[in-house]
Scaffold this motif. Structure first.
Motif, mmCIF file in Angstrom:
data_model
loop_
_atom_site.group_PDB
_atom_site.id
_atom_site.type_symbol
_atom_site.label_atom_id
_atom_site.label_comp_id
_atom_site.label_asym_id
_atom_site.label_seq_id
_atom_site.Cartn_x
_atom_site.Cartn_y
_atom_site.Cartn_z
ATOM 1 N N TYR A 1 0.847 -1.185 0.000
ATOM 2 C CA TYR A 1 0.000 0.000 0.000
ATOM 3 C C TYR A 1 0.881 1.233 0.000
ATOM 4 O O TYR A 1 1.898 1.276 0.679
ATOM 5 C CB TYR A 1 -0.881 -0.009 1.252
ATOM 6 N N GLY A 2 0.495 2.226 -0.751
ATOM 7 C CA GLY A 2 1.227 3.486 -0.727
ATOM 8 C C GLY A 2 0.880 4.367 -1.904
ATOM 9 O O GLY A 2 0.257 3.933 -2.872
ATOM 10 N N GLN A 3 1.306 5.599 -1.807
ATOM 11 C CA GLN A 3 1.080 6.588 -2.851
ATOM 12 C C GLN A 3 1.804 6.179 -4.131
ATOM 13 O O GLN A 3 2.810 5.463 -4.093
ATOM 14 C CB GLN A 3 1.601 7.934 -2.352
ATOM 15 N N THR A 4 1.321 6.639 -5.265
ATOM 16 C CA THR A 4 1.972 6.367 -6.540
ATOM 17 C C THR A 4 3.429 6.816 -6.482
ATOM 18 O O THR A 4 3.735 7.908 -6.015
ATOM 19 C CB THR A 4 1.238 7.117 -7.680
ATOM 20 N N GLY A 5 4.317 5.929 -6.930
ATOM 21 C CA GLY A 5 5.736 6.259 -6.980
ATOM 22 C C GLY A 5 6.491 6.028 -5.688
ATOM 23 O O GLY A 5 7.645 6.440 -5.566
ATOM 24 N N THR A 6 5.871 5.367 -4.721
ATOM 25 C CA THR A 6 6.549 5.189 -3.431
ATOM 26 C C THR A 6 7.272 3.860 -3.289
ATOM 27 O O THR A 6 7.914 3.622 -2.273
ATOM 28 C CB THR A 6 5.565 5.342 -2.253
#
Length: 114
Positions: free
Chosen positions: A101-106
């Protein structure tokens, strides 16, 4: 293959664990001279995040997790210490999930595929 200083995630098969991996900076981030604002302590499972726009007197914000892996972590070690116990449990009939799980590009794809 163990990475010096990292401690394997606890082996209790009955609980949810929150594991964080910080990816290496991308080529673009390096080219743009971006600065790292995250520090990780793999012995205590703590991550500190510094606000780059804050006054120098503002303390970094600490966050504690079951396990943390920094940008130098090796894919095989992360799998062996975090995902392998879940895979083994699934193969013996238990339910298990590895969720990125995480923001785009992380770094989700970096973590799941290496």
């Amino acid at each position: 293959m163990a990475t010096k200083g990292l401690v394997p995630a606890k082996k209790d098969p009955e609980c949810v664990k929150v594991v964080v991996r910080c990816r290496p900076m991308s080529r673009k981030e390096v080219e743009d001279a971006r600065e790292r604002i995250v520090e990780m302590n793999d012995k205590t499972g703590e991550i500190t995040v510094r606000n780059p726009e804050a006054d120098a007197r503002e303390a970094p914000k600490p966050f504690t997790f079951d396990q943390v892996y920094d940008w130098n972590s090796q894919q095989a070690y992360l799998f062996e210490t975090t995902a392998q116990p879940i895979v083994d449990s699934v193969l013996t009939g238990y339910n298990g999930t590895v969720f990125a799980y995480g923001q785009t590009g992380t770094g989700k794809t970096h973590t799941m595929e290496g």
